[in-house]
Write an enzyme that holds these catalytic residues in place. Structure first.
Site, PDB file in Angstrom:
ATOM      1  N   TYR A  98       1.468   2.008   2.599  1.00  0.00           N
ATOM      2  CA  TYR A  98       0.738   2.884   1.883  1.00  0.00           C
ATOM      3  C   TYR A  98       0.443   3.994   2.209  1.00  0.00           C
ATOM      4  O   TYR A  98       0.904   5.181   2.219  1.00  0.00           O
ATOM      5  CB  TYR A  98       0.072   2.726   0.772  1.00  0.00           C
ATOM      6  N   PRO A 114      -6.592  16.197   0.528  1.00  0.00           N
ATOM      7  CA  PRO A 114      -7.418  15.760   0.785  1.00  0.00           C
ATOM      8  C   PRO A 114      -6.375  13.811   0.628  1.00  0.00           C
ATOM      9  O   PRO A 114      -4.796  13.891   0.502  1.00  0.00           O
ATOM     10  CB  PRO A 114      -6.862  15.937  -1.357  1.00  0.00           C
ATOM     11  N   ALA A 160      -6.337   9.243  -0.625  1.00  0.00           N
ATOM     12  CA  ALA A 160      -6.519   8.545  -2.143  1.00  0.00           C
ATOM     13  C   ALA A 160      -7.861   8.445  -1.357  1.00  0.00           C
ATOM     14  O   ALA A 160      -7.092   6.959  -0.093  1.00  0.00           O
ATOM     15  CB  ALA A 160      -5.337   8.334  -3.094  1.00  0.00           C
ATOM     16  N   SER A 173     -10.044  14.103  -2.577  1.00  0.00           N
ATOM     17  CA  SER A 173      -8.489  13.419  -3.790  1.00  0.00           C
ATOM     18  C   SER A 173      -9.366  13.612  -4.727  1.00  0.00           C
ATOM     19  O   SER A 173     -10.410  12.579  -5.102  1.00  0.00           O
ATOM     20  CB  SER A 173      -7.951  12.552  -3.604  1.00  0.00           C
ATOM     21  N   TYR A 199      -5.156  16.890 -10.093  1.00  0.00           N
ATOM     22  CA  TYR A 199      -4.039  16.745 -10.627  1.00  0.00           C
ATOM     23  C   TYR A 199      -3.897  17.190 -12.223  1.00  0.00           C
ATOM     24  O   TYR A 199      -5.252  16.508 -13.066  1.00  0.00           O
ATOM     25  CB  TYR A 199      -3.611  15.698 -10.720  1.00  0.00           C
ATOM     26  N   THR A 257      -2.817  20.461  -7.210  1.00  0.00           N
ATOM     27  CA  THR A 257      -1.254  19.791  -6.104  1.00  0.00           C
ATOM     28  C   THR A 257      -0.776  19.353  -7.158  1.00  0.00           C
ATOM     29  O   THR A 257      -0.305  19.054  -8.148  1.00  0.00           O
ATOM     30  CB  THR A 257      -2.402  18.151  -5.972  1.00  0.00           C
ATOM     31  N   LYS A 301      -1.176  23.339  -4.087  1.00  0.00           N
ATOM     32  CA  LYS A 301      -1.030  22.569  -3.077  1.00  0.00           C
ATOM     33  C   LYS A 301       0.061  22.370  -3.577  1.00  0.00           C
ATOM     34  O   LYS A 301       0.572  21.834  -4.411  1.00  0.00           O
ATOM     35  CB  LYS A 301      -1.937  21.481  -2.936  1.00  0.00           C
ATOM     36  N   SER A 321       3.309  22.682   1.907  1.00  0.00           N
ATOM     37  CA  SER A 321       2.995  21.488   2.358  1.00  0.00           C
ATOM     38  C   SER A 321       4.245  20.934   1.359  1.00  0.00           C
ATOM     39  O   SER A 321       4.700  20.966   0.034  1.00  0.00           O
ATOM     40  CB  SER A 321       1.853  20.808   1.693  1.00  0.00           C
ATOM     41  N   HIS A 364       3.308  17.203   0.945  1.00  0.00           N
ATOM     42  CA  HIS A 364       2.502  16.241   0.278  1.00  0.00           C
ATOM     43  C   HIS A 364       2.655  15.086   1.871  1.00  0.00           C
ATOM     44  O   HIS A 364       3.139  13.839   1.055  1.00  0.00           O
ATOM     45  CB  HIS A 364       3.004  15.663  -0.588  1.00  0.00           C
ATOM     46  N   ARG A 403       5.860  12.238   1.655  1.00  0.00           N
ATOM     47  CA  ARG A 403       5.702  10.931   0.087  1.00  0.00           C
ATOM     48  C   ARG A 403       5.928  11.823  -1.381  1.00  0.00           C
ATOM     49  O   ARG A 403       5.708  10.986  -2.096  1.00  0.00           O
ATOM     50  CB  ARG A 403       4.079  11.246  -0.045  1.00  0.00           C
ATOM     51  N   GLY A 440       0.895  18.527   7.195  1.00  0.00           N
ATOM     52  CA  GLY A 440       1.913  18.181   7.253  1.00  0.00           C
ATOM     53  C   GLY A 440       2.592  17.625   8.730  1.00  0.00           C
ATOM     54  O   GLY A 440       2.891  18.796   9.200  1.00  0.00           O
ATOM     55  N   ARG A 456      -1.246  16.558  14.536  1.00  0.00           N
ATOM     56  CA  ARG A 456      -1.171  15.483  15.151  1.00  0.00           C
ATOM     57  C   ARG A 456      -2.313  15.952  16.520  1.00  0.00           C
ATOM     58  O   ARG A 456      -2.919  15.548  16.924  1.00  0.00           O
ATOM     59  CB  ARG A 456      -0.715  14.718  15.931  1.00  0.00           C
TER      60      ARG A 456
HETATM   61  C1  LIG Z   1      -2.509   7.890   1.855  1.00  0.00           C
HETATM   62  C2  LIG Z   1      -2.245   9.403   1.454  1.00  0.00           C
HETATM   63  C3  LIG Z   1      -2.727   9.805   0.662  1.00  0.00           C
HETATM   64  C4  LIG Z   1      -2.281  11.112   0.031  1.00  0.00           C
HETATM   65  N1  LIG Z   1      -3.000  11.759  -1.325  1.00  0.00           N
HETATM   66  C5  LIG Z   1      -3.329  12.601  -1.229  1.00  0.00           C
HETATM   67  C6  LIG Z   1      -4.046  13.687  -3.146  1.00  0.00           C
HETATM   68  O1  LIG Z   1      -4.848  12.727  -3.461  1.00  0.00           O
HETATM   69  N2  LIG Z   1      -3.747  14.348  -3.530  1.00  0.00           N
HETATM   70  C7  LIG Z   1      -3.258  15.350  -2.715  1.00  0.00           C
HETATM   71  O2  LIG Z   1      -2.848  16.091  -3.419  1.00  0.00           O
HETATM   72  N3  LIG Z   1      -2.566  14.688  -1.433  1.00  0.00           N
HETATM   73  C8  LIG Z   1      -2.426  13.106  -1.031  1.00  0.00           C
HETATM   74  N4  LIG Z   1      -1.336  13.619   0.560  1.00  0.00           N
HETATM   75  C9  LIG Z   1      -1.101  14.516   0.794  1.00  0.00           C
HETATM   76  C10 LIG Z   1      -2.203  14.730   1.917  1.00  0.00           C
HETATM   77  O3  LIG Z   1      -2.978  15.133   1.850  1.00  0.00           O
HETATM   78  C11 LIG Z   1      -1.085  15.720   2.277  1.00  0.00           C
HETATM   79  O4  LIG Z   1      -0.846  16.753   2.220  1.00  0.00           O
HETATM   80  C12 LIG Z   1      -0.587  14.757   3.849  1.00  0.00           C
HETATM   81  O5  LIG Z   1      -1.021  13.769   3.901  1.00  0.00           O
HETATM   82  C13 LIG Z   1      -0.731  16.053   5.061  1.00  0.00           C
HETATM   83  O6  LIG Z   1       0.302  14.971   6.281  1.00  0.00           O
HETATM   84  P1  LIG Z   1      -0.004  14.274   6.927  1.00  0.00           P
HETATM   85  O7  LIG Z   1      -0.253  12.863   6.400  1.00  0.00           O
HETATM   86  O8  LIG Z   1       0.766  14.700   8.264  1.00  0.00           O
HETATM   87  O9  LIG Z   1      -0.809  15.363   7.912  1.00  0.00           O
HETATM   88  C14 LIG Z   1      -2.263  12.134  -0.097  1.00  0.00           C
HETATM   89  C15 LIG Z   1      -1.945  11.548   1.833  1.00  0.00           C
HETATM   90  C16 LIG Z   1      -1.919  10.446   2.112  1.00  0.00           C
HETATM   91  C17 LIG Z   1      -1.342  10.246   3.633  1.00  0.00           C
END
Ligand SMILES: Cc1cc2nc3c(=O)[nH]c(=O)nc-3n(C[C@H](O)[C@H](O)[C@H](O)COP(=O)(O)O)c2cc1C
Length: 363
Positions: free
Chosen positions: A35, A88, A90, A117, A140, A166, A235, A257, A259, A262, A291, A294
């Site tokens: 996840y 953010p 979750a 989040s 959301y 988002t 976002k 972004s 996301h 994802r 995104g 690192r």
């Molecule tokens: C485990 C996980 C949960 C996430 N949950 C949310 C969320 O609840 N709301 C949201 O806007 N983005 C969510 N995201 C996206 C992140 O805010 C962000 O856009 C993304 O992780 C950036 O990429 P990176 O992980 O490579 O830094 C989530 C990302 C991950 C990895």
């Protein structure tokens, strides 16, 4: 949910943010790891985020004065010590028993703003009570619009400084890695601020589902603005025309972004989408990017390409899973220090000077 105890001290061999990945993986069940670290479908967009950053090189400038060098910036009226923000993500209690409270403490130790989040596992009020840094609340827009307003107003009352709306996930991405690992939310892990609300349409039925029918549209931004005095940051923007529409709808900021790869898998790296959006926005509102960040040098590159600040997602959760607040703080400290080192070695005294850095592109 029982997790192995987090580390109390950071092993000396942990030298970079990516070193936290292995530590986190050891501590999490395989399905939770899928996840956290997975993307959607073939994970092309997730990989693209890293690959885009890795291809950009900086031509340093020599012998420049560095007196008074700093990473400060002002974003939406708030002075920040540095431009690395917690994205953010979750369900933090799924990664550490203290969940978002530990993340907020790690943020405070490094003066890092945090975006909480919608799917946090502590109440937004409890997180605000723990926090010592600027908090933004990620929202959301729910099919139940009254519920959405109530949530936004709770965030405002609790002292959050902005709403991060988002817009790129009206439904969950096609998370094949999660599906293969059999992921489901462990017992006791719950989005406590969303009690009684259905978040996403079921994965096996998209069109015709009532949730998608009531997914937000542009008019909802003006509607949301009429119910809150908080600035709204949109976002998930990848198209320059959507950046324009966001500004016209009254957004005070934009987060470029995908996301973290994802949602839709066939989109470009966030970094590749950034320059056209920066050009379109032309300084009217701040443009942030996330995104694949690192390294502090990744933040440098994003800023050189026009971002005002960056957000970091998975690495913060790796730090949280490995060592709670201490791990979060260390991840952010590493990113901050690396950004300062990159600036010093490239001859940039301020973030504004990074904007003028010369970049080249590796083949
Ligand atoms: C485990 C996980 C949960 C996430 N949950 C949310 C969320 O609840 N709301 C949201 O806007 N983005 C969510 N995201 C996206 C992140 O805010 C962000 O856009 C993304 O992780 C950036 O990429 P990176 O992980 O490579 O830094 C989530 C990302 C991950 C990895």
């Amino acid at each position: 949910m029982q997790l192995p105890p987090p580390l109390e001290t950071i092993p000396p061999e942990i030298a970079s943010v990516e070193d936290y990945e292995a530590l986190a993986r050891e501590r999490l069940p395989a399905s939770v790891w899928a996840y956290l670290n997975g993307g959607s479908a073939d994970e092309l967009a997730m990989r693209a985020n890293r690959e885009a950053l890795l291809r950009i090189k900086v031509l340093p400038r020599l012998l420049r004065p560095m007196q008074g060098a700093h990473t400060r910036l002002t974003l939406l009226g708030t002075e920040l010590a540095h431009p690395v923000i917690i994205a953010p993500t979750a369900f933090h209690r799924m990664f550490h028993p203290e969940g978002e409270l530990a993340t907020a403490l790690g943020a405070a130790a490094t003066e890092s703003p945090m975006v909480v989040s919608t799917s946090a596992t502590h109440t937004l009020e409890d997180i605000a009570a723990t926090s010592r840094t600027p908090l933004w609340f990620q929202l959301y827009i729910q099919p139940d619009r009254e519920f959405t307003i109530a949530l936004a107003q709770r965030a405002e009352a609790a002292g959050y400084k902005a709403l991060v709306l988002t817009a790129d996930a009206p439904l969950n991405g096609l998370r094949n890695r999660e599906q293969r690992a059999g992921f489901s939310l462990p017992p006791g892990i719950e989005a406590v601020n969303m009690k009684g609300v259905r978040a996403f349409p079921p994965a096996d039925r998209v069109f015709g589902s009532d949730l998608l029918d009531r997914a937000p549209v542009w008019e909802d931004i003006a509607w949301l603005r009429s119910h809150t005095s908080l600035p709204i940051i949109l976002k998930g923007v990848l198209h320059p025309e959507d950046a324009e529409l966001a500004i016209q709808a009254g957004a005070s900021g934009i987060i470029v972004s995908n996301h973290g790869g994802r949602t839709l898998d066939i989109v470009p790296a966030a970094l590749h989408a950034l320059p056209a959006i920066v050009k379109k926005v032309a300084g009217r509102v701040p443009v942030l990017m996330d995104g694949g960040i690192r390294r502090g040098s990744d933040a440098f590159i994003a800023i050189a390409m026009g971002a005002d600040a960056v957000l970091c997602g998975r690495p913060v959760v790796h730090g949280l899973a490995a060592a709670g607040a201490v791990g979060v703080a260390h991840v952010l400290k590493l990113l901050r220090t690396e950004l300062e080192m990159t600036m010093a070695l490239a001859g940039c005294r301020t973030l504004a000077e990074i904007r003028n850095a010369s970049l080249t592109f590796a083949p």
